[in-house]
Design a protein around this motif. Sequence first.
Motif, PDB file in Angstrom:
ATOM      1  N   MET A  42       0.834  -1.199   0.000  1.00  0.00           N
ATOM      2  CA  MET A  42       0.000   0.000   0.000  1.00  0.00           C
ATOM      3  C   MET A  42       0.882   1.268   0.000  1.00  0.00           C
ATOM      4  O   MET A  42       2.076   1.202   0.265  1.00  0.00           O
ATOM      5  CB  MET A  42      -0.932   0.015   1.217  1.00  0.00           C
ATOM      6  CG  MET A  42      -1.878  -1.180   1.310  1.00  0.00           C
ATOM      7  SD  MET A  42      -1.103  -2.615   2.118  1.00  0.00           S
ATOM      8  CE  MET A  42      -1.003  -2.065   3.821  1.00  0.00           C
ATOM      9  N   ALA A  43       0.251   2.420  -0.232  1.00  0.00           N
ATOM     10  CA  ALA A  43       0.971   3.698  -0.199  1.00  0.00           C
ATOM     11  C   ALA A  43       1.428   3.983   1.236  1.00  0.00           C
ATOM     12  O   ALA A  43       0.811   3.509   2.186  1.00  0.00           O
ATOM     13  CB  ALA A  43       0.060   4.819  -0.704  1.00  0.00           C
ATOM     14  N   PRO A  44       2.519   4.756   1.380  1.00  0.00           N
ATOM     15  CA  PRO A  44       3.094   4.990   2.717  1.00  0.00           C
ATOM     16  C   PRO A  44       2.102   5.568   3.725  1.00  0.00           C
ATOM     17  O   PRO A  44       2.229   5.306   4.923  1.00  0.00           O
ATOM     18  CB  PRO A  44       4.236   5.977   2.437  1.00  0.00           C
ATOM     19  CG  PRO A  44       4.614   5.735   1.021  1.00  0.00           C
ATOM     20  CD  PRO A  44       3.350   5.339   0.315  1.00  0.00           C
ATOM     21  N   ASP A  45       1.112   6.321   3.261  1.00  0.00           N
ATOM     22  CA  ASP A  45       0.173   6.890   4.243  1.00  0.00           C
ATOM     23  C   ASP A  45      -0.793   5.852   4.794  1.00  0.00           C
ATOM     24  O   ASP A  45      -1.624   6.167   5.646  1.00  0.00           O
ATOM     25  CB  ASP A  45      -0.584   8.080   3.632  1.00  0.00           C
ATOM     26  CG  ASP A  45      -1.482   7.651   2.479  1.00  0.00           C
ATOM     27  OD1 ASP A  45      -1.321   6.521   1.974  1.00  0.00           O
ATOM     28  OD2 ASP A  45      -2.362   8.446   2.081  1.00  0.00           O
ATOM     29  N   ARG A  46      -0.695   4.606   4.307  1.00  0.00           N
ATOM     30  CA  ARG A  46      -1.548   3.546   4.832  1.00  0.00           C
ATOM     31  C   ARG A  46      -0.837   2.710   5.902  1.00  0.00           C
ATOM     32  O   ARG A  46      -1.179   1.542   6.132  1.00  0.00           O
ATOM     33  CB  ARG A  46      -2.055   2.626   3.702  1.00  0.00           C
ATOM     34  CG  ARG A  46      -2.821   3.340   2.597  1.00  0.00           C
ATOM     35  CD  ARG A  46      -4.002   4.132   3.113  1.00  0.00           C
ATOM     36  NE  ARG A  46      -5.070   3.282   3.647  1.00  0.00           N
ATOM     37  CZ  ARG A  46      -6.037   3.712   4.463  1.00  0.00           C
ATOM     38  NH1 ARG A  46      -6.064   4.969   4.859  1.00  0.00           N
ATOM     39  NH2 ARG A  46      -6.971   2.882   4.888  1.00  0.00           N
ATOM     40  N   ALA A  47       0.160   3.296   6.554  1.00  0.00           N
ATOM     41  CA  ALA A  47       0.806   2.634   7.696  1.00  0.00           C
ATOM     42  C   ALA A  47       0.877   3.647   8.831  1.00  0.00           C
ATOM     43  O   ALA A  47       1.421   4.738   8.652  1.00  0.00           O
ATOM     44  CB  ALA A  47       2.205   2.154   7.326  1.00  0.00           C
ATOM     45  N   VAL A  48       0.305   3.305   9.974  1.00  0.00           N
ATOM     46  CA  VAL A  48       0.323   4.217  11.131  1.00  0.00           C
ATOM     47  C   VAL A  48       0.836   3.473  12.358  1.00  0.00           C
ATOM     48  O   VAL A  48       0.600   2.284  12.529  1.00  0.00           O
ATOM     49  CB  VAL A  48      -1.080   4.814  11.422  1.00  0.00           C
ATOM     50  CG1 VAL A  48      -1.543   5.689  10.277  1.00  0.00           C
ATOM     51  CG2 VAL A  48      -2.091   3.723  11.713  1.00  0.00           C
ATOM     52  N   GLY A  49       1.576   4.217  13.195  1.00  0.00           N
ATOM     53  CA  GLY A  49       2.190   3.589  14.365  1.00  0.00           C
ATOM     54  C   GLY A  49       1.702   4.188  15.671  1.00  0.00           C
ATOM     55  O   GLY A  49       1.354   5.362  15.720  1.00  0.00           O
ATOM     56  N   TYR A  50       1.718   3.360  16.719  1.00  0.00           N
ATOM     57  CA  TYR A  50       1.402   3.876  18.051  1.00  0.00           C
ATOM     58  C   TYR A  50       2.692   4.025  18.844  1.00  0.00           C
ATOM     59  O   TYR A  50       3.705   3.380  18.556  1.00  0.00           O
ATOM     60  CB  TYR A  50       0.392   2.988  18.792  1.00  0.00           C
ATOM     61  CG  TYR A  50       0.790   1.548  19.016  1.00  0.00           C
ATOM     62  CD1 TYR A  50       1.631   1.176  20.079  1.00  0.00           C
ATOM     63  CD2 TYR A  50       0.314   0.538  18.190  1.00  0.00           C
ATOM     64  CE1 TYR A  50       1.982  -0.145  20.297  1.00  0.00           C
ATOM     65  CE2 TYR A  50       0.658  -0.795  18.399  1.00  0.00           C
ATOM     66  CZ  TYR A  50       1.492  -1.127  19.458  1.00  0.00           C
ATOM     67  OH  TYR A  50       1.840  -2.439  19.672  1.00  0.00           O
ATOM     68  N   GLY A  51       2.637   4.899  19.852  1.00  0.00           N
ATOM     69  CA  GLY A  51       3.830   5.271  20.597  1.00  0.00           C
ATOM     70  C   GLY A  51       4.354   4.168  21.502  1.00  0.00           C
ATOM     71  O   GLY A  51       3.628   3.247  21.903  1.00  0.00           O
ATOM     72  N   GLU A  52       5.641   4.297  21.819  1.00  0.00           N
ATOM     73  CA  GLU A  52       6.342   3.304  22.619  1.00  0.00           C
ATOM     74  C   GLU A  52       5.774   3.195  24.043  1.00  0.00           C
ATOM     75  O   GLU A  52       5.927   2.173  24.702  1.00  0.00           O
ATOM     76  CB  GLU A  52       7.826   3.693  22.664  1.00  0.00           C
ATOM     77  CG  GLU A  52       8.763   2.657  23.198  1.00  0.00           C
ATOM     78  CD  GLU A  52       8.898   1.408  22.328  1.00  0.00           C
ATOM     79  OE1 GLU A  52       8.509   1.424  21.134  1.00  0.00           O
ATOM     80  OE2 GLU A  52       9.373   0.395  22.870  1.00  0.00           O
ATOM     81  N   HIS A  53       5.103   4.256  24.504  1.00  0.00           N
ATOM     82  CA  HIS A  53       4.561   4.223  25.865  1.00  0.00           C
ATOM     83  C   HIS A  53       3.396   3.247  26.004  1.00  0.00           C
ATOM     84  O   HIS A  53       2.934   2.986  27.105  1.00  0.00           O
ATOM     85  CB  HIS A  53       4.152   5.635  26.310  1.00  0.00           C
ATOM     86  CG  HIS A  53       3.140   6.287  25.413  1.00  0.00           C
ATOM     87  ND1 HIS A  53       3.401   6.615  24.100  1.00  0.00           N
ATOM     88  CD2 HIS A  53       1.861   6.654  25.636  1.00  0.00           C
ATOM     89  CE1 HIS A  53       2.326   7.162  23.550  1.00  0.00           C
ATOM     90  NE2 HIS A  53       1.382   7.200  24.467  1.00  0.00           N
ATOM     91  N   TYR A  54       2.904   2.695  24.885  1.00  0.00           N
ATOM     92  CA  TYR A  54       1.843   1.688  24.957  1.00  0.00           C
ATOM     93  C   TYR A  54       2.403   0.271  25.138  1.00  0.00           C
ATOM     94  O   TYR A  54       1.653  -0.674  25.333  1.00  0.00           O
ATOM     95  CB  TYR A  54       1.018   1.700  23.668  1.00  0.00           C
ATOM     96  CG  TYR A  54       0.029   2.837  23.564  1.00  0.00           C
ATOM     97  CD1 TYR A  54      -1.127   2.853  24.346  1.00  0.00           C
ATOM     98  CD2 TYR A  54       0.234   3.881  22.675  1.00  0.00           C
ATOM     99  CE1 TYR A  54      -2.049   3.881  24.245  1.00  0.00           C
ATOM    100  CE2 TYR A  54      -0.685   4.915  22.562  1.00  0.00           C
ATOM    101  CZ  TYR A  54      -1.821   4.910  23.354  1.00  0.00           C
ATOM    102  OH  TYR A  54      -2.730   5.916  23.244  1.00  0.00           O
ATOM    103  N   ILE A  55       3.735   0.114  24.992  1.00  0.00           N
ATOM    104  CA  ILE A  55       4.318  -1.227  24.930  1.00  0.00           C
ATOM    105  C   ILE A  55       4.394  -1.880  26.307  1.00  0.00           C
ATOM    106  O   ILE A  55       5.042  -1.373  27.214  1.00  0.00           O
ATOM    107  CB  ILE A  55       5.736  -1.165  24.301  1.00  0.00           C
ATOM    108  CG1 ILE A  55       5.643  -0.782  22.827  1.00  0.00           C
ATOM    109  CG2 ILE A  55       6.479  -2.506  24.440  1.00  0.00           C
ATOM    110  CD1 ILE A  55       4.937  -1.773  21.949  1.00  0.00           C
ATOM    111  N   GLN A  56       3.725  -3.023  26.430  1.00  0.00           N
ATOM    112  CA  GLN A  56       3.873  -3.910  27.589  1.00  0.00           C
ATOM    113  C   GLN A  56       3.853  -3.164  28.920  1.00  0.00           C
ATOM    114  O   GLN A  56       4.771  -3.273  29.731  1.00  0.00           O
ATOM    115  CB  GLN A  56       5.136  -4.766  27.416  1.00  0.00           C
ATOM    116  CG  GLN A  56       5.031  -5.640  26.147  1.00  0.00           C
ATOM    117  CD  GLN A  56       6.220  -6.575  25.921  1.00  0.00           C
ATOM    118  OE1 GLN A  56       7.215  -6.515  26.633  1.00  0.00           O
ATOM    119  NE2 GLN A  56       6.112  -7.458  24.955  1.00  0.00           N
TER     120      GLN A  56
END
Lengths: 386, 386
Positions: free
Chosen positions: B83-97
Amino acid sequence: MGIRDAAFEVAEYRSRLAQVRAAMDTAGLTSLLITDPSNMCWLTGYDGWSFYVHQGVVVTHDADPLWWGRMQDVAGALRTAWMAPDRAVGYGEHYIQTPDRHPMEDLVPHLSGRIGVELDNYYYSAKAHAVLDHAGLDLVDATGLVNWCRAVKSDAEIAFMRSAARISEAVVDGMAERIEPGVPKNEVVADAFRDAIRGVDGAWGDYPAIVPLVPSGADAAAPHLTWDGRPFERGEATTIEIAGCYRRYHVPLCRSVFLGEPPDEMKRAEGALIEGLEAGLDAARAGNHTRDVAAALNRALNKVGIERTARCGYPIGLSYPPDWGERTMSLRAEDETILQPNMTFHFMPGLWMDGWGLAITESIRITENGSAECFCDRPRAMIVKP
Amino acid sequence: MGIRDAAFEVAEYRSRLAQVRAAMDTAGLTSLLITDPSNMCWLTGYDGWSFYVHQGVVVTHDADPLWWGRMQDVAGALRTAWMAPDRAVGYGEHYIQTPDRHPMEDLVPHLSGRIGVELDNYYYSAKAHAVLDHAGLDLVDATGLVNWCRAVKSDAEIAFMRSAARISEAVVDGMAERIEPGVPKNEVVADAFRDAIRGVDGAWGDYPAIVPLVPSGADAAAPHLTWDGRPFERGEATTIEIAGCYRRYHVPLCRSVFLGEPPDEMKRAEGALIEGLEAGLDAARAGNHTRDVAAALNRALNKVGIERTARCGYPIGLSYPPDWGERTMSLRAEDETILQPNMTFHFMPGLWMDGWGLAITESIRITENGSAECFCDRPRAMIVKP
């Protein structure tokens, strides 16, 4: 049970059980359903690749743990767990991977009272929970309860990790030697697997919970890419992230290998990273907090303008796929866990920059006095092959 | 995206997307949250070992799929998905485990309408579901929706499986040759891994979704034991269960290796098993049912008094740990799926008896006309080394 060579004495498993029961008391739990294969193995010794179907261990206050799983895997429980044979029960094959019924229906009669479940775990699906909930059971979230009991390692566990560390060193040494321009990446990974499973000095290699991660060049900005059949190229850094594993105990180790002359930007980052690692190891002392390690690292990185937001480490030990971390505390600014002797971490300050990546890491043990002990003994530097 | 060598043409991914959307229509879904890494890869090409944290792909009717995951893994999505690059979104590291917050909180704004979720999946935890549910989303069970779309393989997928089959043959050949009395089991597994990852004739080996399962002697009654450092012994059968893997596509293959002269009981079972395999292959025809294959096998086994209750096969193809099966239909008496050309199965009638085990299996393709085609070309017999 325990026909095969047990990993630990029964006394050690009983002491772990006592620890879990104390944590259950604190949480007000009558019983606990464990579905995390690492927790199942830590508590019972059960070791098999059967976690692709529903299974679990039920802990209560008045009987030995109950292994519950697929009927054909009872044979594996009988051979690897320490409890008496009547403490393993199986569900029928007609429950396997069918929408018509769910294995958890078979587990319901074995659960009662206020029941802890591992709500946020790979191996406890939303559907599994819905089935137990629908049966009217009193379920409460006990995610991490057993994982936290695993945080401080016994001397026997540390000994296993020392064996794993010898394997980690051999794997990284072999990969660093074999990475050369023109060599297909999968060939280097193939030999790495061979080294990992052959083991070192009588310590046979077990499978690591994560496969080798070996991104090169611009791909090294993406930390979780695996490999393909393309050759290594001159002018690129490759991140090696691997773990030796002995009897399910892991010691991860990362090094970057540069083919050619690294750019100044990377050398500056390397210098700051090494300084940060040393500062972090010094801060990783019993009585200090997890956040102190992250702060020490970040002070060094900030000096060269690197702002690192990801956590820089996580607890390690016994693990099954898909993660070799223990998923409790982390080495990061907002984590306030107090460090204790025989806690073990992968101190992992990987740098994932725009167009390149760099990783130099240490697996560590918190000692009784003084700074952290590194499990592996390898130069703390980028491996440059000119 | 798709900077790396894509596995398939974009047109193939688009045709898969159309298939999924049609299934969503039938199920009355506005959107679909996919968390199974096999389904994510099949639909988008995304390939990384990041499934130990929460991630997913959101499919709707009016935009290309949205890759959602940990911020540091966006780089991997950009490099592997079509897909085009705008179809990838990330969540912040503060959500990890961390127990304080959950990554699914970040996903909520990306979901709307009647949303299908994979309720019974390793990578969709009870907690993940609870967070989405708590946000007031309209969630319905869509377990298996994408998995069913994967059942009939494209010719490009079949070509990948043929490459995987060459690897499977090489791995089994190597293990059969190296299993000898006195050789430590982990050494044979180490070489098996090496063969699997080196690959065959330009087809580089990818990691299989399950490690080699190699129980010996009485342990072979337990199907999911892995290995240790003890030597093979004369007078014992060892079950080899492995899969070659090429670009995430698997072709499992099992053979038993006997060191010495097999007992009559085992030879009788072998004869019936081979007869049952041949009858099953003949029954595995387009238009027949999955249950017909099981019935044909069981008729042969019943003649020698073996009552087999486990399913005797499952669909195969693209997979990530912990399972190389597709978890839709099964080859068993109560399964009434109609076989179609280019459906692919591991026809796996392993025998787990009291004190020994025996496995001779075939990975198969349902053909346009006639009986099933076997991916591998190896003698259908126990391997006896006198």
